[in-house]
Design an enzyme around this catalytic site. Sequence first.
Site, PDB file in Angstrom:
ATOM      1  N   ASP A 244       0.809  -1.217   0.000  1.00 20.37           N
ATOM      2  CA  ASP A 244       0.000   0.000   0.000  1.00 20.37           C
ATOM      3  C   ASP A 244       0.841   1.265   0.000  1.00 20.37           C
ATOM      4  O   ASP A 244       1.719   1.444   0.844  1.00 20.37           O
ATOM      5  CB  ASP A 244      -0.894  -0.013   1.245  1.00 20.37           C
ATOM      6  N   THR A 245       0.564   2.119  -0.962  1.00 18.14           N
ATOM      7  CA  THR A 245       1.084   3.484  -0.950  1.00 18.14           C
ATOM      8  C   THR A 245       0.086   4.357  -1.696  1.00 18.14           C
ATOM      9  O   THR A 245      -0.662   3.883  -2.556  1.00 18.14           O
ATOM     10  CB  THR A 245       2.484   3.565  -1.589  1.00 18.14           C
ATOM     11  N   ALA A 246       0.051   5.640  -1.359  1.00 19.48           N
ATOM     12  CA  ALA A 246      -0.971   6.521  -1.931  1.00 19.48           C
ATOM     13  C   ALA A 246      -0.866   6.618  -3.452  1.00 19.48           C
ATOM     14  O   ALA A 246      -1.876   6.619  -4.156  1.00 19.48           O
ATOM     15  CB  ALA A 246      -0.855   7.910  -1.306  1.00 19.48           C
ATOM     16  N   CYS A 302      -9.228  12.837   4.329  1.00 22.53           N
ATOM     17  CA  CYS A 302      -8.136  13.190   3.420  1.00 22.53           C
ATOM     18  C   CYS A 302      -8.341  14.573   2.791  1.00 22.53           C
ATOM     19  O   CYS A 302      -9.406  14.870   2.254  1.00 22.53           O
ATOM     20  CB  CYS A 302      -8.029  12.139   2.321  1.00 22.53           C
TER      21      CYS A 302
END
Length: 479
Positions: A244-246, A302
């Site tokens: 997972d990474t943005a 966010c």
Amino acid sequence: MKFNNPIYENEELTYQDVFLFQNYFDGYSRSKVDITPIHDLWTHIPIVSANMNAVTGKRMAETIARYGWLGVLPQDMDINTLIRIINEVKNANIKYDTAITVRPENTIRDAMWIIHKRSHNRVIMINDKNEPIWIFSEKDMANLDQYSQLWNLKTKKLITGKLWISNRDAYHLMDENWISSLVIVDDNNKLVWILTKKDCIRQDMYNPTLDKNGKLNLAVAIWINWVEKIKPLFDMWINIFVLDTAHGFQKRMIEAIKEFRAEFGKEPILISGNVITPEWTKALIEAGANGVKVWIWPGAMCTTRMQTWVWRPQFTAVYKCSLQAKELWWFVRADWWIKEPRDVALALAAGANHVMLGTTFAWTYESTWDIRYDEDGLMYKENYGMASKKAVELRNGKQDNFEIEKRWMYREWISKSKIYLREWYESVWDIIDSFTTWLRSSLTYVWANNLQEFNEKAIIGVQTNAWFVEWTPHGKVRK
């Protein structure tokens, strides 16, 4: 899936922009509809919990696995915490909830501090032999001196059930004795677990998510620099990982996927992300991912979308990415912006294999943080984003203040907010009941017996905002 009007095929659409058309249904009951994901990953319901520090921990992963969902532990957890939580979840009973215990010498204050750790909202008094003495609810302790010892409160005979009791018999036993929770003991009268009346019903409706050893299953999220965390987990039968990474469409992500496959082969399930286009989906799957998380920034916590203006409406992102994934015989997961059952139905109609819930789970008893009370006595939990100041501080706690301050400069999410427990949705059990019931209804309206047919038969219309408002309930809603 197809659009009622083809001109909308290439429009950029959110969940609130679209709706499903009704179709003839030749079935008899929505209870017979199969909502098992197409790529099931050992799950029975197409919903997973978000790998957020404020959402998924031991309680969340354990609870939702009992009813066919899947919990994803956050990538911020250190290896020792991961191992402890995984062991506790794997050793939890696949049927009964974990009991919360106190001793006779404990006070009401002690019991009230921990009673909301589980949604059954009960504490069980035990003796030194682990034998149950009495069970307390919050009501039993109301308006009493909080420093009173609990042994003063025992007033009636304790009703217990044996490990082998059936769901039907347990339900009737509670019904006959006017109780809503049953203490489960073994043949030596030792406390084992706790069972509620609703548990009895749910266990006849849902199947647990189990690993190859018949233990409750869960997944683990990892950062791109994954190696040191992964190796010890394979011996614990963790077989699903989320890389997972943005910004998932980057060189380091593709390298990490290839390194993962070179080290561990094809057997473990690897889901990577996040992306929002078919081209990026193809790149990650061809690198070795089984599934791809689709989402950039439509989240409750966010702020990145509003500051960078990099994003894509989620319905279109899921639809376009899922078409590409299917061509490669794999799948996408709709990550975020799932607030209501209708959003689940639309994401699955668009082609998602699972949807991921974050903030919707953050306000439940099972999320990671403790219950707090505001000035009006209302219960809430604290929620925060994974790139917020608080998350950065927790993630880098071993760094000196100078390094932490530098990392704070890159914060992108709201650091914290109060998430109030929502009436009728206080527990993930309540969300399971609601979301699966309405999802089954959506399938019957479309005339689909399973999610494969649902995706194939769904006809999507596009609506104005006025239409959306017109279709919402207009009765008085309690705040």
